[in-house]
Design a protein around this motif. Structure first.
Motif, PDB file in Angstrom:
ATOM      1  N   UNK A  99       0.812  -1.214   0.000  1.00 38.53           N
ATOM      2  CA  UNK A  99       0.000   0.000   0.000  1.00 38.53           C
ATOM      3  C   UNK A  99       0.842   1.259   0.000  1.00 38.53           C
ATOM      4  N   UNK A 100       1.937   1.238   0.748  1.00 39.74           N
ATOM      5  CA  UNK A 100       2.828   2.403   0.816  1.00 39.74           C
ATOM      6  C   UNK A 100       3.483   2.686  -0.530  1.00 39.74           C
ATOM      7  N   UNK A 101       3.996   1.653  -1.175  1.00 40.31           N
ATOM      8  CA  UNK A 101       4.669   1.835  -2.465  1.00 40.31           C
ATOM      9  C   UNK A 101       3.685   2.280  -3.552  1.00 40.31           C
ATOM     10  N   UNK A 102       2.491   1.736  -3.522  1.00 41.85           N
ATOM     11  CA  UNK A 102       1.487   2.144  -4.507  1.00 41.85           C
ATOM     12  C   UNK A 102       1.144   3.625  -4.326  1.00 41.85           C
ATOM     13  N   UNK A 103       1.095   4.080  -3.082  1.00 38.57           N
ATOM     14  CA  UNK A 103       0.772   5.486  -2.806  1.00 38.57           C
ATOM     15  C   UNK A 103       1.705   6.428  -3.549  1.00 38.57           C
ATOM     16  N   UNK A 104       2.990   6.065  -3.641  1.00 38.12           N
ATOM     17  CA  UNK A 104       3.971   6.945  -4.251  1.00 38.12           C
ATOM     18  C   UNK A 104       3.703   7.236  -5.705  1.00 38.12           C
ATOM     19  N   UNK A 105       3.466   6.196  -6.507  1.00 36.65           N
ATOM     20  CA  UNK A 105       3.256   6.449  -7.938  1.00 36.65           C
ATOM     21  C   UNK A 105       1.797   6.734  -8.275  1.00 36.65           C
ATOM     22  N   UNK A 106       0.870   6.250  -7.428  1.00 36.28           N
ATOM     23  CA  UNK A 106      -0.550   6.536  -7.651  1.00 36.28           C
ATOM     24  C   UNK A 106      -0.815   8.035  -7.483  1.00 36.28           C
ATOM     25  N   UNK A 384       7.977   0.626  -9.726  1.00 33.62           N
ATOM     26  CA  UNK A 384       7.012   0.599  -8.626  1.00 33.62           C
ATOM     27  C   UNK A 384       5.723  -0.085  -9.073  1.00 33.62           C
ATOM     28  N   UNK A 385       5.259   0.277 -10.264  1.00 30.81           N
ATOM     29  CA  UNK A 385       4.028  -0.297 -10.801  1.00 30.81           C
ATOM     30  C   UNK A 385       4.178  -1.800 -11.003  1.00 30.81           C
ATOM     31  N   UNK A 386       5.301  -2.210 -11.563  1.00 33.27           N
ATOM     32  CA  UNK A 386       5.521  -3.635 -11.853  1.00 33.27           C
ATOM     33  C   UNK A 386       5.650  -4.463 -10.568  1.00 33.27           C
ATOM     34  N   UNK A 387       6.494  -4.013  -9.657  1.00 30.19           N
ATOM     35  CA  UNK A 387       6.753  -4.788  -8.444  1.00 30.19           C
ATOM     36  C   UNK A 387       5.487  -4.940  -7.601  1.00 30.19           C
ATOM     37  N   UNK A 388       4.737  -3.859  -7.437  1.00 29.81           N
ATOM     38  CA  UNK A 388       3.519  -3.932  -6.625  1.00 29.81           C
ATOM     39  C   UNK A 388       2.400  -4.674  -7.351  1.00 29.81           C
TER      40      UNK A 388
END
Length: 454
Positions: A99-106, A384-388
């Protein structure tokens, strides 16, 4: 089941549904769902998608509800309490990290929506298809402009989060979700009244079963999984604010219905307008930021002012959908820091907002301004998009299903599902079968398909 009296909670059943539905309803419903429908036979894809929601989405959502409410804590601690200190608690930490990593690029994509509201209003999007394409490329790769909109969007999110669960998240959900539906309905009416719109309506609701194949089925599975925010920590975190009287299965069903309705309305908004100007319904991922601005211009060429209004309303709609999702993503990390570091909510929110801004800045710069922010030929944003999306989400969802279906005490799961025997639990055995067999197999297929292994 132990709950601390100090812990925040939602104040009403409506608040539960709207807040959690707001978490699920995001850019995936209004952007990704329509173009996937266009690529996969219209109503044929919708039918398969709804079946996937019933068999995959709802059981997975109920599973996260059970863990969140039972743990009555942030996602990491909730899994820990359910797992009894076993290594399965790591699944909760994975959810928080995801959730934290998605927040960054979202937040970066959300900022693009905000920019397009402004661009539509002042007329900078006016021009032919080449102009609109260049506008997006120049803006997304600019070293400053997208950073400003990213920071602005996170600042709005922060303002809501620091006000708490009831006064912030729940109150704003009660405002934003009705606003989202009003905007959707206005745009649907405007789109359906265009000349030639009937072809788009016919395409959406007449299934082309000739396009039903393995790829379409796996696409529908993946869309149902991601559209409902499974394995991002959002559902589990929000469930920790549920009361003992919340009917988990009924809530999951209601939220899924809202999610599907928004997605179908989005298609009913986009396809009539696209068909009215002869644009293919399978315009792909560029649909929102490149194709649609030109569609609005052409469709309302005889009424340019109305075209501007429709364009502005559309990107306001996108911004609202993005905001409801970003709020839930932010809350995952905020609740984690607040409870694990034992700091105030405001301090935890500041820490998350600043960290997301830093991530957002680097993700944005990696799209053009700083080409050095790349790895294996992928920009930081794409990484970020790929890993998450390709790894963390399916792995987290798969482990959650295995944990709830085979590891967690069955009586605890039953008690949560039936509200400690106060509900009949008619669908419990069906739910258990799905979460033990159908959901793990489905998520595994999604995972392998995304890695091009099947």
């Amino acid at each position: 089941m132990s709950k601390t009296t100090e812990r925040a909670s939602f104040g009403s059943k409506l608040g539960v549904v709207l807040a959690t539905a707001g978490s699920a309803v995001g850019l995936g419903n209004i952007w990704r769902f329509p173009y996937m429908t266009g690529e996969n036979g219209g109503a044929a894809f919708i039918i398969v998608y709804i079946v996937c929601v019933l068999m995959l989405g709802i059981p997975c959502m109920v599973s996260e509800f059970i863990i969140g409410r039972h743990g009555a804590a942030n996602t990491a601690r909730a899994y820990d309490r359910m797992a009894g200190g076993s290594p399965w608690k790591c699944v909760g930490y994975l959810g928080v990290l995801t959730g934290f990593l998605i927040s960054g690029y979202y937040a970066v994509v959300s900022g693009w929506c905000l920019q397009y509201v402004f661009g539509s209003a002042v007329g900078t999007l006016n021009g032919d298809a080449a102009h609109v394409t260049n506008y997006f490329k120049e803006f997304s790769s600019h070293p400053v402009k997208p950073i400003i909109t990213t920071v602005a969007f996170l600042a709005i999110t922060h303002f809501i989060i620091v006000r708490g669960v009831r006064n912030g998240i729940e109150r704003m959900s009660k405002l934003m979700m009705p606003l989202l539906f009003i905007l959707l309905l206005v745009l649907v009416v405007a789109s359906c009244l265009l000349p030639g719109a009937g072809k788009g309506i016919s395409f959406l609701f007449n299934p082309d079963f000739g396009k039903m194949n393995r790829g379409m089925f796996l696409g529908a599975l993946g869309q149902s999984f991601y559209s409902l925010s499974i394995a991002m920590g959002c559902i589990c975190t929000y469930a920790s604010y549920f009361s003992r009287h919340t009917n988990l299965f009924k809530s999951a069903l209601q939220i899924s219905l809202v999610d599907c309705l928004v997605a179908i309305l989005a298609g009913l908004m986009i396809f009539p307008a696209a068909f009215s100007v002869g644009v293919a319904p399978d315009s792909g991922a560029s649909l929102v930021f490149i194709t649609l601005p030109n569609v609005f211009q052409q469709a309302f060429a005889s009424m340019p002012v109305l075209g501007v209004v429709v364009s502005v309303l559309f990107y306001v709609l996108l911004s609202v959908a993005a905001l409801t999702s970003l709020i839930s993503l932010h809350e995952v990390s905020t609740a984690f820091l607040q409870e694990e570091m034992k700091v105030s909510r405001s301090r935890a929110a500041v820490m998350v907002t600043v960290a997301c801004m830093v991530m957002g800045v680097f993700c944005s710069l990696s799209l053009g301004a700083w080409d050095g922010l790349s790895l294996f030929g992928k920009s930081l944003f794409d990484i970020f998009d790929y890993v998450t999306g390709q790894i963390f989400l399916p792995v987290g969802g798969l482990l959650t299903c295995i944990f709830l279906g085979w590891v967690a005490p069955k009586q605890v799961v039953r008690d949560e599902f039936t509200n400690w025997g106060t509900l009949k639990g008619t669908f419990f055995q069906i739910y258990l079968f799905c979460v033990r067999f159908i959901c793990p197999l489905s998520i595994l297929l999604i995972f392998l398909h995304q890695l091009d292994l099947i």
